[in-house]
Scaffold this motif. Structure first.
Motif, PDB file in Angstrom:
ATOM      1  N   GLU A  87       0.827  -1.199   0.000  1.00 41.78           N
ATOM      2  CA  GLU A  87       0.000   0.000   0.000  1.00 41.78           C
ATOM      3  C   GLU A  87       0.866   1.255   0.000  1.00 41.78           C
ATOM      4  N   GLY A  88       0.533   2.154  -0.894  1.00 41.83           N
ATOM      5  CA  GLY A  88       1.280   3.395  -0.999  1.00 41.83           C
ATOM      6  C   GLY A  88       2.527   3.281  -1.860  1.00 41.83           C
ATOM      7  N   ILE A  89       2.882   2.055  -2.245  1.00 44.29           N
ATOM      8  CA  ILE A  89       4.066   1.851  -3.085  1.00 44.29           C
ATOM      9  C   ILE A  89       3.656   1.253  -4.431  1.00 44.29           C
ATOM     10  N   ARG A  90       3.029   0.065  -4.382  1.00 46.02           N
ATOM     11  CA  ARG A  90       2.584  -0.587  -5.615  1.00 46.02           C
ATOM     12  C   ARG A  90       1.680  -1.756  -5.255  1.00 46.02           C
ATOM     13  N   PRO A  91       0.824  -2.160  -6.202  1.00 47.13           N
ATOM     14  CA  PRO A  91      -0.008  -3.348  -5.984  1.00 47.13           C
ATOM     15  C   PRO A  91       0.813  -4.626  -6.196  1.00 47.13           C
ATOM     16  N   ALA A  92       0.269  -5.738  -5.792  1.00 47.79           N
ATOM     17  CA  ALA A  92       0.898  -7.032  -6.060  1.00 47.79           C
ATOM     18  C   ALA A  92       0.915  -7.262  -7.566  1.00 47.79           C
ATOM     19  N   PHE A  93       1.905  -8.002  -8.027  1.00 49.61           N
ATOM     20  CA  PHE A  93       1.968  -8.360  -9.440  1.00 49.61           C
ATOM     21  C   PHE A  93       1.621  -9.822  -9.645  1.00 49.61           C
ATOM     22  N   ILE A  94       2.169 -10.699  -8.822  1.00 45.01           N
ATOM     23  CA  ILE A  94       1.907 -12.136  -8.958  1.00 45.01           C
ATOM     24  C   ILE A  94       0.638 -12.475  -8.180  1.00 45.01           C
ATOM     25  N   PRO A  95      -0.365 -13.043  -8.840  1.00 43.87           N
ATOM     26  CA  PRO A  95      -1.558 -13.484  -8.108  1.00 43.87           C
ATOM     27  C   PRO A  95      -1.173 -14.575  -7.101  1.00 43.87           C
ATOM     28  N   LYS A  96      -1.670 -14.465  -5.906  1.00 39.10           N
ATOM     29  CA  LYS A  96      -1.318 -15.433  -4.850  1.00 39.10           C
ATOM     30  C   LYS A  96      -1.566 -16.875  -5.279  1.00 39.10           C
ATOM     31  N   VAL A  97      -2.585 -17.103  -6.089  1.00 33.06           N
ATOM     32  CA  VAL A  97      -2.899 -18.465  -6.532  1.00 33.06           C
ATOM     33  C   VAL A  97      -1.846 -19.023  -7.486  1.00 33.06           C
ATOM     34  N   ARG A  98      -0.944 -18.177  -7.979  1.00 37.74           N
ATOM     35  CA  ARG A  98       0.081 -18.625  -8.931  1.00 37.74           C
ATOM     36  C   ARG A  98       1.487 -18.676  -8.332  1.00 37.74           C
ATOM     37  N   THR A  99       1.649 -18.283  -7.082  1.00 36.16           N
ATOM     38  CA  THR A  99       3.005 -18.248  -6.517  1.00 36.16           C
ATOM     39  C   THR A  99       3.646 -19.628  -6.474  1.00 36.16           C
ATOM     40  N   ALA A 100       2.897 -20.655  -6.194  1.00 38.71           N
ATOM     41  CA  ALA A 100       3.475 -22.004  -6.129  1.00 38.71           C
ATOM     42  C   ALA A 100       4.013 -22.424  -7.495  1.00 38.71           C
ATOM     43  N   GLU A 101       3.266 -22.135  -8.557  1.00 37.06           N
ATOM     44  CA  GLU A 101       3.728 -22.494  -9.904  1.00 37.06           C
ATOM     45  C   GLU A 101       4.957 -21.681 -10.306  1.00 37.06           C
ATOM     46  N   VAL A 102       4.964 -20.414  -9.944  1.00 38.97           N
ATOM     47  CA  VAL A 102       6.131 -19.584 -10.252  1.00 38.97           C
ATOM     48  C   VAL A 102       7.351 -20.143  -9.523  1.00 38.97           C
ATOM     49  N   ARG A 103       7.156 -20.582  -8.280  1.00 42.61           N
ATOM     50  CA  ARG A 103       8.254 -21.202  -7.523  1.00 42.61           C
ATOM     51  C   ARG A 103       8.749 -22.491  -8.189  1.00 42.61           C
ATOM     52  N   GLU A 104       7.842 -23.270  -8.734  1.00 42.36           N
ATOM     53  CA  GLU A 104       8.237 -24.501  -9.438  1.00 42.36           C
ATOM     54  C   GLU A 104       9.162 -24.169 -10.603  1.00 42.36           C
ATOM     55  N   LEU A 105       8.810 -23.155 -11.360  1.00 38.36           N
ATOM     56  CA  LEU A 105       9.624 -22.757 -12.504  1.00 38.36           C
ATOM     57  C   LEU A 105      10.970 -22.187 -12.050  1.00 38.36           C
ATOM     58  N   LYS A 106      10.955 -21.427 -10.970  1.00 35.33           N
ATOM     59  CA  LYS A 106      12.206 -20.893 -10.414  1.00 35.33           C
ATOM     60  C   LYS A 106      13.109 -22.030  -9.964  1.00 35.33           C
ATOM     61  N   GLY A 107      12.527 -23.004  -9.288  1.00 36.44           N
ATOM     62  CA  GLY A 107      13.311 -24.137  -8.803  1.00 36.44           C
ATOM     63  C   GLY A 107      13.942 -24.926  -9.935  1.00 36.44           C
ATOM     64  N   PHE A 108      13.194 -25.115 -11.015  1.00 37.00           N
ATOM     65  CA  PHE A 108      13.743 -25.837 -12.153  1.00 37.00           C
ATOM     66  C   PHE A 108      14.880 -25.052 -12.784  1.00 37.00           C
ATOM     67  N   ARG A 109      14.696 -23.754 -12.948  1.00 39.83           N
ATOM     68  CA  ARG A 109      15.762 -22.932 -13.526  1.00 39.83           C
ATOM     69  C   ARG A 109      17.018 -23.011 -12.659  1.00 39.83           C
ATOM     70  N   HIS A 110      16.833 -23.030 -11.337  1.00 37.49           N
ATOM     71  CA  HIS A 110      17.969 -23.145 -10.413  1.00 37.49           C
ATOM     72  C   HIS A 110      18.715 -24.463 -10.635  1.00 37.49           C
ATOM     73  N   VAL A 111      17.966 -25.540 -10.745  1.00 37.05           N
ATOM     74  CA  VAL A 111      18.580 -26.848 -10.975  1.00 37.05           C
ATOM     75  C   VAL A 111      19.338 -26.848 -12.300  1.00 37.05           C
ATOM     76  N   MET A 112      18.716 -26.316 -13.340  1.00 36.81           N
ATOM     77  CA  MET A 112      19.361 -26.271 -14.652  1.00 36.81           C
ATOM     78  C   MET A 112      20.651 -25.457 -14.620  1.00 36.81           C
ATOM     79  N   ARG A 113      20.635 -24.424 -13.845  1.00 35.20           N
ATOM     80  CA  ARG A 113      21.782 -23.526 -13.772  1.00 35.20           C
ATOM     81  C   ARG A 113      22.947 -24.113 -12.982  1.00 35.20           C
ATOM     82  N   HIS A 114      22.627 -24.921 -11.976  1.00 34.08           N
ATOM     83  CA  HIS A 114      23.659 -25.345 -11.036  1.00 34.08           C
ATOM     84  C   HIS A 114      23.979 -26.834 -11.047  1.00 34.08           C
ATOM     85  N   ALA A 115      23.193 -27.636 -11.704  1.00 29.75           N
ATOM     86  CA  ALA A 115      23.429 -29.081 -11.686  1.00 29.75           C
ATOM     87  C   ALA A 115      24.531 -29.455 -12.675  1.00 29.75           C
TER      88      ALA A 115
END
Length: 157
Positions: A87-115
């Motif tokens: 509030e007073g700065i900016r609204p949310a961008f990621i819908p709360k219902v999608r945070t888990a899926e975004v995390r899945e994609l982040k986790g995969f990118r991490h594995v690809m980058r470091h494995a």
């Protein structure tokens, strides 16, 4: 942020959405191909997808919060922060219902980058490709909603 800055940010994000859509489509296409290296090609496109999405997140933080420190678990903190309505700065961008899926994609990118030794699985790539396609389809709407909410909160509409 002023109205001109928001216009520029949203235009940059529109371009990012096109790149994300392309990467998601190519990931799915690679899975349909029966060719050597198809899983690796899909994995590359999924990594590319998350890279552009994360860059969108960074742009928002940089524009509205003036900075975002890249240390420690900043990739996770970026998701957490972009799911918050500040509030007073900016609204949310990621819908709360999608945070888990975004995390899945982040986790995969991490594995690809470091494995160093990774066996890619068709079932997992199929799941992640589906998530990427869903998020890619929704991203332009997230951007439009974000822009509308910023304009409304700032009284520019």
């Amino acid at each position: 942020m002023d109205a001109g800055g928001l216009t520029i940010l949203l235009k940059e994000m529109e371009t990012d959405c096109a790149v994300a859509r392309d990467a998601a489509q190519k990931a799915a296409q690679r899975l349909r191909e029966n060719a050597p290296g198809q899983l690796e090609a899909c994995a590359y496109e999924l990594s590319r997808f998350y890279n552009v999405v994360e860059r969108m997140f960074e742009r928002i933080c940089e524009e509205f919060e003036n900075h975002f420190e890249k240390r420690g678990d900043f990739h996770e903190k970026l998701i957490q922060r972009l799911a918050l309505d500040l509030e007073g700065i900016r609204p949310a961008f990621i819908p709360k219902v999608r945070t888990a899926e975004v995390r899945e994609l982040k986790g995969f990118r991490h594995v690809m980058r470091h494995a160093y030794d990774l066996t890619l699985r068709l079932d997992r790539l199929t799941e992640l490709s589906g998530i990427a396609e869903e998020v890619a389809a929704e991203l332009p709407g997230w951007c439009a909603d974000f822009g509308k909410r910023v304009r409304l909160e700032q009284g520019w509409d």
